[in-house]
Motif scaffolding. Structure first.
Motif, PDB file in Angstrom:
ATOM      1  N   ILE A  38      14.404  -6.801  12.988  1.00  0.00           N
ATOM      2  CA  ILE A  38      13.761  -6.074  11.929  1.00  0.00           C
ATOM      3  C   ILE A  38      14.148  -6.176  10.592  1.00  0.00           C
ATOM      4  O   ILE A  38      13.654  -6.387   9.517  1.00  0.00           O
ATOM      5  CB  ILE A  38      13.560  -4.414  12.249  1.00  0.00           C
ATOM      6  CG1 ILE A  38      13.123  -4.354  13.569  1.00  0.00           C
ATOM      7  CG2 ILE A  38      13.267  -3.591  11.159  1.00  0.00           C
ATOM      8  CD1 ILE A  38      13.348  -2.856  14.181  1.00  0.00           C
ATOM      9  N   ALA A  39      15.555  -6.136  10.573  1.00  0.00           N
ATOM     10  CA  ALA A  39      16.351  -6.469   9.069  1.00  0.00           C
ATOM     11  C   ALA A  39      15.769  -7.694   8.472  1.00  0.00           C
ATOM     12  O   ALA A  39      15.682  -7.743   7.303  1.00  0.00           O
ATOM     13  CB  ALA A  39      17.943  -6.312   9.380  1.00  0.00           C
ATOM     14  N   LEU A  40      15.857  -8.614   9.088  1.00  0.00           N
ATOM     15  CA  LEU A  40      15.668 -10.134   8.803  1.00  0.00           C
ATOM     16  C   LEU A  40      14.036 -10.012   8.239  1.00  0.00           C
ATOM     17  O   LEU A  40      13.976 -10.806   7.171  1.00  0.00           O
ATOM     18  CB  LEU A  40      15.924 -11.061  10.081  1.00  0.00           C
ATOM     19  CG  LEU A  40      15.927 -12.488   9.627  1.00  0.00           C
ATOM     20  CD1 LEU A  40      17.138 -12.937   8.828  1.00  0.00           C
ATOM     21  CD2 LEU A  40      15.647 -13.539  10.782  1.00  0.00           C
ATOM     22  N   THR A  41      13.146  -9.686   9.053  1.00  0.00           N
ATOM     23  CA  THR A  41      11.780  -9.732   8.609  1.00  0.00           C
ATOM     24  C   THR A  41      11.538  -8.992   7.334  1.00  0.00           C
ATOM     25  O   THR A  41      11.092  -9.539   6.277  1.00  0.00           O
ATOM     26  CB  THR A  41      10.960  -9.007   9.904  1.00  0.00           C
ATOM     27  OG1 THR A  41      11.193  -9.542  11.113  1.00  0.00           O
ATOM     28  CG2 THR A  41       9.537  -9.392   9.494  1.00  0.00           C
ATOM     29  N   MET A  42      12.278  -7.863   7.192  1.00  0.00           N
ATOM     30  CA  MET A  42      12.065  -6.921   6.141  1.00  0.00           C
ATOM     31  C   MET A  42      12.525  -7.619   4.872  1.00  0.00           C
ATOM     32  O   MET A  42      11.924  -7.658   3.801  1.00  0.00           O
ATOM     33  CB  MET A  42      12.764  -5.878   6.321  1.00  0.00           C
ATOM     34  CG  MET A  42      12.324  -4.716   7.475  1.00  0.00           C
ATOM     35  SD  MET A  42      10.630  -4.083   6.909  1.00  0.00           S
ATOM     36  CE  MET A  42      11.046  -2.981   5.607  1.00  0.00           C
ATOM     37  N   LEU A  43      13.717  -8.238   5.151  1.00  0.00           N
ATOM     38  CA  LEU A  43      14.385  -8.950   4.025  1.00  0.00           C
ATOM     39  C   LEU A  43      13.586 -10.261   3.552  1.00  0.00           C
ATOM     40  O   LEU A  43      13.362 -10.344   2.271  1.00  0.00           O
ATOM     41  CB  LEU A  43      15.976  -9.499   4.427  1.00  0.00           C
ATOM     42  CG  LEU A  43      16.650 -10.041   3.489  1.00  0.00           C
ATOM     43  CD1 LEU A  43      17.097  -9.056   2.491  1.00  0.00           C
ATOM     44  CD2 LEU A  43      18.107 -10.735   4.194  1.00  0.00           C
ATOM     45  N   VAL A  81      24.901  -7.161  -6.281  1.00  0.00           N
ATOM     46  CA  VAL A  81      24.192  -5.627  -6.473  1.00  0.00           C
ATOM     47  C   VAL A  81      22.635  -5.876  -5.827  1.00  0.00           C
ATOM     48  O   VAL A  81      22.156  -5.180  -5.161  1.00  0.00           O
ATOM     49  CB  VAL A  81      24.225  -5.086  -7.788  1.00  0.00           C
ATOM     50  CG1 VAL A  81      23.303  -3.977  -7.834  1.00  0.00           C
ATOM     51  CG2 VAL A  81      25.740  -4.880  -8.219  1.00  0.00           C
ATOM     52  N   THR A  82      22.066  -7.051  -6.435  1.00  0.00           N
ATOM     53  CA  THR A  82      20.738  -7.272  -6.053  1.00  0.00           C
ATOM     54  C   THR A  82      20.481  -7.381  -4.439  1.00  0.00           C
ATOM     55  O   THR A  82      19.798  -7.016  -3.927  1.00  0.00           O
ATOM     56  CB  THR A  82      20.103  -8.466  -6.775  1.00  0.00           C
ATOM     57  OG1 THR A  82      20.115  -8.280  -8.228  1.00  0.00           O
ATOM     58  CG2 THR A  82      18.525  -8.514  -6.662  1.00  0.00           C
ATOM     59  N   LEU A  83      21.459  -8.269  -3.902  1.00  0.00           N
ATOM     60  CA  LEU A  83      21.391  -8.538  -2.674  1.00  0.00           C
ATOM     61  C   LEU A  83      21.653  -7.163  -1.849  1.00  0.00           C
ATOM     62  O   LEU A  83      20.961  -6.866  -0.800  1.00  0.00           O
ATOM     63  CB  LEU A  83      22.400  -9.631  -2.034  1.00  0.00           C
ATOM     64  CG  LEU A  83      22.475  -9.943  -0.967  1.00  0.00           C
ATOM     65  CD1 LEU A  83      21.124 -10.999  -0.728  1.00  0.00           C
ATOM     66  CD2 LEU A  83      23.572 -10.801  -0.296  1.00  0.00           C
ATOM     67  N   VAL A  84      22.797  -6.573  -2.228  1.00  0.00           N
ATOM     68  CA  VAL A  84      23.190  -5.170  -1.538  1.00  0.00           C
ATOM     69  C   VAL A  84      21.865  -4.259  -1.586  1.00  0.00           C
ATOM     70  O   VAL A  84      21.592  -3.619  -0.583  1.00  0.00           O
ATOM     71  CB  VAL A  84      24.280  -4.568  -2.056  1.00  0.00           C
ATOM     72  CG1 VAL A  84      24.563  -3.391  -1.625  1.00  0.00           C
ATOM     73  CG2 VAL A  84      25.364  -5.470  -1.781  1.00  0.00           C
ATOM     74  N   SER A  85      21.193  -4.167  -2.808  1.00  0.00           N
ATOM     75  CA  SER A  85      20.105  -2.997  -2.917  1.00  0.00           C
ATOM     76  C   SER A  85      19.140  -3.706  -2.341  1.00  0.00           C
ATOM     77  O   SER A  85      18.157  -2.803  -1.647  1.00  0.00           O
ATOM     78  CB  SER A  85      19.995  -2.890  -4.297  1.00  0.00           C
ATOM     79  OG  SER A  85      19.645  -3.926  -5.041  1.00  0.00           O
ATOM     80  N   THR A  86      18.843  -5.000  -2.112  1.00  0.00           N
ATOM     81  CA  THR A  86      17.488  -5.246  -1.568  1.00  0.00           C
ATOM     82  C   THR A  86      17.844  -5.018   0.108  1.00  0.00           C
ATOM     83  O   THR A  86      16.788  -4.609   0.629  1.00  0.00           O
ATOM     84  CB  THR A  86      17.465  -6.939  -1.464  1.00  0.00           C
ATOM     85  OG1 THR A  86      17.501  -7.246  -2.951  1.00  0.00           O
ATOM     86  CG2 THR A  86      16.003  -7.386  -0.947  1.00  0.00           C
ATOM     87  N   LEU A  87      18.955  -5.341   0.593  1.00  0.00           N
ATOM     88  CA  LEU A  87      19.290  -5.091   2.033  1.00  0.00           C
ATOM     89  C   LEU A  87      18.809  -3.522   2.149  1.00  0.00           C
ATOM     90  O   LEU A  87      18.402  -3.034   3.296  1.00  0.00           O
ATOM     91  CB  LEU A  87      20.803  -5.287   2.398  1.00  0.00           C
ATOM     92  CG  LEU A  87      20.937  -6.888   2.747  1.00  0.00           C
ATOM     93  CD1 LEU A  87      22.483  -7.245   3.052  1.00  0.00           C
ATOM     94  CD2 LEU A  87      20.219  -7.277   4.024  1.00  0.00           C
TER      95      LEU A  87
END
Lengths: 329, 306
Positions: free
Chosen positions: A303-308, B132-138
């Motif tokens: 789920i995480a990978l898809t959303m990302l 920050v962009t990566l963390v906030s995207t996650l």
């Protein structure tokens, strides 16, 4: 050498500024005109995160489409056999029960002895198709309503906006639940429930686009030279409103996938034995998490990978398609 | 201003009326009833008696009128699922836990999200910004039940730092608050960054620099103040969203709060609870929008309420 001192050729040559200008002119002539689409594609390709996102989405799509060789098998009258997945998703009780990830079942097996990897692969098909179809439902409701409200204004706008007000006051999860309780769990009903609860932002967006476009000079000019309403709508309004709608669609797909996972997690989404990542998490995942950790970990990661993937791709697409972003990157 | 607020509150009444009618019709339209699928098998006579007792045998419009006449006296009826508790009693018993969790999550979200967004905007396109962009995207994209499960797997089961669930000691608060705060934190960081970058390109910021103001004063007095205005619209709805709880967080971490009722009330066909919660949500949302609109006036002197 004497010629070294003879500077006449320099004097005869065009002044540096002129030469620069000529060169620039020449380049401009050589450079083919670029359309917005090409430009956007170039900007998208430069964005590393967006490429990563697109790669994730493409891989998932590949798995979703070719989970079994359904496309080849059905027309030839064979029963489909798994191509990427090892076994059909509903085949159970053939392997060890609750095996941990290992060499043979590399994501382990679930408590019915089904290969978890196969179910994850089929889950990709469910998630992606629901995400896309639910968004199409949302678009089919949101765009016409928003367009009418924004373009016509007046009473139509008032009615649509009050509907939007009321819809956004209903808690989404509760509303989706009522719809699911009414229709019953299942693939098409999940799609419908998510579509019916997610058209509001698209409607708002379309309305705002049309509202601001309506007052633009080029529309006014077009109206002044006598273009029909239909022509203005087709040639000027729709293409100009399209970009934000495409962006909204890209972001809408992961939101719909999220919604499907949530509903299935709570047990009102996809019916077993059809697998869905949210359902795998909610049924076996969290109840057996303390021991059979793989039952929770792999669906959660997927789920995480898809959303990302979808969000990175959407971010890139937005930056690439929005002309205002040209100077910032 | 006072007049404006009163007008807005008055405008809320028709919206609530229509909303309650729609919800009322919709929830009775759903097949099944509160005692149909229960564990206790009822005979036909018992069912009829129960339905008569709760007025479910009357026509729908009469039920609605009975309900609305109760609401006027702030009586939202008794819960079907918890027959010894009124809807208001049930909500006021469970909401404090949820609000506590939600407020702590809000605090964490703002406490980390705002600084992260500001730093990312100032150091735009640096490695810090990308981080920050990566963390906030996650944080932005992952459902909080996925975070919750991953956190339990890592911090509770593998590292054994904190318990897996419960709500008795502060140690048990850590994981749910963390899992719950990630999504709003990411939202805050993302929008703060975008808004600040947008403002930094404005003409008046260039003017401020041109007239020789120090970087500090430009950032604090011109950029940040103006960047916060559009953010009010984004941040406002986070508050009612977080303080009303989440079934996922409460189910995963076994928190005894209000969150689960958003879902179980529909499962149980607990009609008074369903419509009570819908009303609660609608009022909360309306008040939030009202407060953000009023705050706008203080944040931006150009805006007038009419």
């Amino acid at each position: 050498m004497p010629t070294d001192l003879d500077r006449s050729d320099l004097l005869l040559a065009p002044a540096p500024v002129e030469a620069y200008r000529e060169e620039a002119d020449r380049r401009d002539l050589i450079r083919p005109p670029r359309s917005l689409g090409r430009d956007a594609l170039r900007r998208f390709a430069k964005n590393k995160l967006a490429i990563v996102g697109a790669a994730i989405v493409l891989t998932l799509t590949f798995f979703a489409v070719f989970a079994d060789d359904w496309f080849i098998a059905l027309p030839m009258g064979r029963t489909p056999t798994p191509l990427l997945a090892r076994t059909p998703y509903n085949k159970g009780f053939f392997g060890p029960v609750g095996a941990f990830p290992g060499r043979e079942y590399w994501m382990g097996t679930d408590l019915n002895g089904r290969d978890l990897y196969s179910r994850i692969v089929y889950g990709a098909r469910i998630s992606l198709s629901i995400g896309l179809l639910a968004q199409l439902v949302a678009l089919a409701i949101g765009i016409p309503l928003g367009a009418i409200a924004g373009w016509r204004g007046g009473r139509a706008d008032f009615l649509v906006m009050r509907l939007v007000d009321i819809m956004s006051a209903i808690p989404t999860l509760l509303f989706a639940f009522l719809i699911m309780a009414r229709l019953g769990a299942g693939f098409w009903n999940v799609m419908l429930a998510i579509g019916l609860t997610s058209w509001i932002s698209i409607c708002r967006l379309t309305r705002a686009q049309f509202l601001s476009l309506r007052e633009k000079e080029f529309i006014e000019a077009s109206r002044m030279i006598g273009a029909s309403a239909r022509r203005i709508f087709r040639i000027h309004l729709l293409p100009n409103a399209l970009t934000p709608i495409i962006i909204a669609l890209t972001f809408g797909i992961p939101i719909a996938i999220f919604a499907e996972a949530s509903l299935s997690f709570l047990g009102v989404g996809i019916n077993p034995p059809m697998p869905s990542w949210g359902q795998m998490l909610g049924r076996d995942g969290i109840t057996n998490m303390t021991y059979y950790w793989h039952l929770a970990l792999f669906p959660a990661l997927m789920i995480a990978l898809t959303m990302l993937g979808f969000t990175l791709m959407g971010d890139g697409l937005r930056d690439a398609l929005d002309p205002k972003m040209i100077n910032t990157k | 201003m006072g007049r404006y607020i009163l007008m807005r509150l008055a405008g809320l009444i028709p919206v609530l009326l229509i909303l309650s009618m729609i919800t009322f019709a919709l929830m009775h339209e759903v097949p099944g009833g509160p005692w149909k699928e229960g564990q206790r098998p009822f005979s036909e006579e018992q069912l009829a008696a129960l339905r008569a007792r709760y007025g479910l045998d009357k026509p729908l419009w009469q039920q609605y009128l009975i309900w609305i006449s109760g609401v006027v006296q702030l009586d939202f009826g008794m819960s079907f699922k918890h027959p010894d508790e009124s809807v208001i009693g049930l909500i006021s018993r469970t909401w404090p836990v949820t609000a506590h969790l939600g407020l702590m999550a809000l605090l964490v979200a703002f406490g980390t999200g705002l600084p992260l967004g500001i730093i990312a905007a100032i150091k735009q396109n640096s490695w810090l910004d990308y981080l920050v962009t990566l963390v906030s995207t996650l944080g932005f994209v992952m459902p909080h039940f996925v975070w919750g499960i991953l956190f339990i797997l890592i911090f509770a089961l593998t590292l054994k730092w904190v318990p897996t669930g419960g709500w008795d000691t502060p140690r048990q608060w850590i994981l749910p608050v963390l899992a719950y705060s990630l999504a709003p934190m990411a939202t805050i960081a993302r929008y703060t960054r975008a808004s600040i970058i947008e403002v930094m390109r404005a003409d008046y910021v260039r003017t401020a620099r041109a007239k020789g103001l120090g970087e500090r004063s430009v950032m604090l007095r011109h950029v940040l103040r103006n960047a916060m205005i559009p953010l009010l619209t984004v941040f406002g709805p986070l508050v009612p969203d977080l303080i009303t709880g989440s079934i996922f967080i409460e189910a995963i971490f076994r928190v005894p709060g209000l969150g689960k009722f958003w879902v179980t009330s529909t499962f149980d066909r607990d009609y008074p609870m369903i419509i009570g919660l819908t009303m609660l949500w609608a009022v909360l949302i309306a008040i939030t929008y009202l407060i953000t609109d009023v705050l706008y006036v203080f944040a931006d002197p150009r805006i007038r309420l009419k």
